[in-house]
Design an enzyme around this catalytic site. Sequence first.
Site, PDB file in Angstrom:
ATOM      1  CG  HIS A 147     102.877  13.554 112.499  1.00  0.00           C
ATOM      2  ND1 HIS A 147     103.598  13.126 113.168  1.00  0.00           N
ATOM      3  CD2 HIS A 147     102.793  14.999 112.199  1.00  0.00           C
ATOM      4  CE1 HIS A 147     104.550  14.020 112.993  1.00  0.00           C
ATOM      5  NE2 HIS A 147     104.197  15.287 112.621  1.00  0.00           N
TER       6      HIS A 147
ATOM      7  CG  ASP B  36      98.131  12.140 116.899  1.00  0.00           C
ATOM      8  OD1 ASP B  36      98.136  13.094 117.485  1.00  0.00           O
ATOM      9  OD2 ASP B  36      99.077  11.901 116.096  1.00  0.00           O
TER      10      ASP B  36
ATOM     11  CD  GLN C 211      97.689  19.443 114.255  1.00  0.00           C
ATOM     12  OE1 GLN C 211      97.227  20.551 114.266  1.00  0.00           O
ATOM     13  NE2 GLN C 211      99.033  19.557 113.889  1.00  0.00           N
TER      14      GLN C 211
ATOM     15  CE  LYS D  20     101.696  19.360 116.917  1.00  0.00           C
ATOM     16  NZ  LYS D  20     102.742  19.793 115.979  1.00  0.00           N
TER      17      LYS D  20
ATOM     18  CB  CYS E 136     105.571  14.844 109.715  1.00  0.00           C
ATOM     19  SG  CYS E 136     106.897  15.840 109.857  1.00  0.00           S
TER      20      CYS E 136
HETATM   21  N1  C6P Z   1     102.689  17.938 113.789  1.00  0.00           N
HETATM   22  C1  C6P Z   1     102.817  19.872 111.928  1.00  0.00           C
HETATM   23  O1  C6P Z   1     103.446  21.072 111.561  1.00  0.00           O
HETATM   24  P1  C6P Z   1     105.061  16.642 118.408  1.00  0.00           P
HETATM   25  O2  C6P Z   1     106.027  17.104 117.370  1.00  0.00           O
HETATM   26  O3  C6P Z   1     105.510  15.459 119.051  1.00  0.00           O
HETATM   27  O4  C6P Z   1     105.001  17.731 119.208  1.00  0.00           O
HETATM   28  O5  C6P Z   1     103.744  16.315 117.465  1.00  0.00           O
HETATM   29  C2  C6P Z   1     103.895  15.164 116.664  1.00  0.00           C
HETATM   30  C3  C6P Z   1     102.403  15.227 115.907  1.00  0.00           C
HETATM   31  C4  C6P Z   1     101.679  14.079 115.965  1.00  0.00           C
HETATM   32  N2  C6P Z   1     100.558  13.967 115.568  1.00  0.00           N
HETATM   33  C5  C6P Z   1      99.896  15.015 114.539  1.00  0.00           C
HETATM   34  C6  C6P Z   1      98.741  14.826 114.080  1.00  0.00           C
HETATM   35  C7  C6P Z   1     100.579  15.919 114.569  1.00  0.00           C
HETATM   36  O6  C6P Z   1     100.301  16.999 113.622  1.00  0.00           O
HETATM   37  C8  C6P Z   1     102.137  16.410 115.117  1.00  0.00           C
HETATM   38  C9  C6P Z   1     103.088  17.497 114.808  1.00  0.00           C
HETATM   39  C10 C6P Z   1     103.239  19.337 113.239  1.00  0.00           C
HETATM   40  O7  C6P Z   1     101.920  19.199 111.451  1.00  0.00           O
HETATM   41  C11 C6P Z   1     104.855  19.310 113.185  1.00  0.00           C
HETATM   42  S1  C6P Z   1     105.395  17.992 112.164  1.00  0.00           S
END
Ligand code: C6P
Length: 426
Positions: free
Chosen positions: A131, A209, A212, A235, A385
């Site tokens: 991401h 990370d 997910q 999430k 993203c």
């Molecule tokens: N992915 C998706 O729709 P935040 O925004 O900080 O809570 O998470 C960022 C992030 C980081 N790593 C991974 C693997 C992610 O999937 C995400 C967030 C969402 O896929 C929003 S773009």
Amino acid sequence: MPLPCMEGSIYHFIMNRNDFPILSRTVYGKPLVYLDNAATTQKPRCVVEAISEEYYNVNANVHRGVHFLSQQATDLHESARETVRAFINARKTEEIIFTRGTTESINLLAFSFGEAFCHEGDEIIVSTMEHHSNIVPWQMLCERKGLKLRVIPMKDDYTLDLEAFERLLSESSVRLVCVTHMSNVLGTVNPIKEMIEKAHAYGVPVLVDGAQSTPHIPIDVQALDCDFFAFSGHKIYGPTGIGVLYGKAEYLERMPPYQGGGEMINKVTFEHTTYNSLPYKFEAGTPDYVGSHALAVALDYISNIGLEKIQAHEHELGQYAYQQLCQIANIEIYGPLSAVHSSLFTLHSSLLSPVLSFNIRGIHHFDLGTLLDRLGIAVRTGHHCAEPLMHRLGVEGTVRASLSFYNTKEEIDSLVAAIRRVQQMF
Ligand code: C6P
């Protein structure tokens, strides 16, 4: 490996579905089918009630007041830290830093780890399926300190090339490996334990990370032996604006603060400031103490259901969704399941994913997503993203259906029927 027995689970999860009032609403007069859980999950009643209850009855700033409310709010905030520690099995609560989410966790690490441990010419390894949150902060560090970003390639079966990973580790002066546990686009679950072992063999620490994976896979940071682990509250059925960075104390102790302000100090004079102990050194300003408590309520909610049960149910749903999507003409599915011969359906559970990305040939992903929305189906479209991954796949974007334990086979049937209806329109 055959799937675990699922007898009785559907009833169990339908009961839990009632905990999520939003799932009973309609959109455009159609029942909502919410399949955008990788973007954010819906919140159970207990989480929403914990937020209003704290604002109605407890609210006061934490760590500052001697008065009753402040102490009560502080107790909730600090016991939330303990809940998070237990949830990911960290050794100590000092290793749990509250942030605004995965993005802030990684930015904190990129700054503070970079300051403490990185020098010109060093390298940071990321993977093709990251991401942007696990790419851009490292690029910014590279620009700031003259480092180089190296990328683990992805094979055609949507898994990472571990031989290439090992070559990258052996070739150069790598300071940190930053890899996602589960891809937000492909659903690939990376073999992070094996990757951590490989990196450690070269003396290189690893950030996982977990944005997910945390809602779907039980996490044990000690068993994984990862050095850092980041995830977001929203999430995993918690509120927005709260997240976690786990780090081994031995690293965190040596890293400078990310931001300056209240709470992160020990003594301040105009000449010199000394910093607070862990974890407060990394938590400048008033923390989101309502969010931390509500996150703990969400984690307790998940733990009471049982992540193993959730995982088994989501595997069954994921397999069903994959089988049904495969029946659609002109569909292209991107993910490790589509790369194996799937007709036998005695698949290894690591291939079964709650995230399904696809395109229908001849229909733009944005048009498909928009028309599905009109039929009540919420999916995400676009690059998710993860633009470098889109380049690797050779597409501009995909449609992504992402599942939660509260989704049902009937909802997947609705998705498939809606895709067929859209196909007829074109
Ligand atoms: N992915 C998706 O729709 P935040 O925004 O900080 O809570 O998470 C960022 C992030 C980081 N790593 C991974 C693997 C992610 O999937 C995400 C967030 C969402 O896929 C929003 S773009």
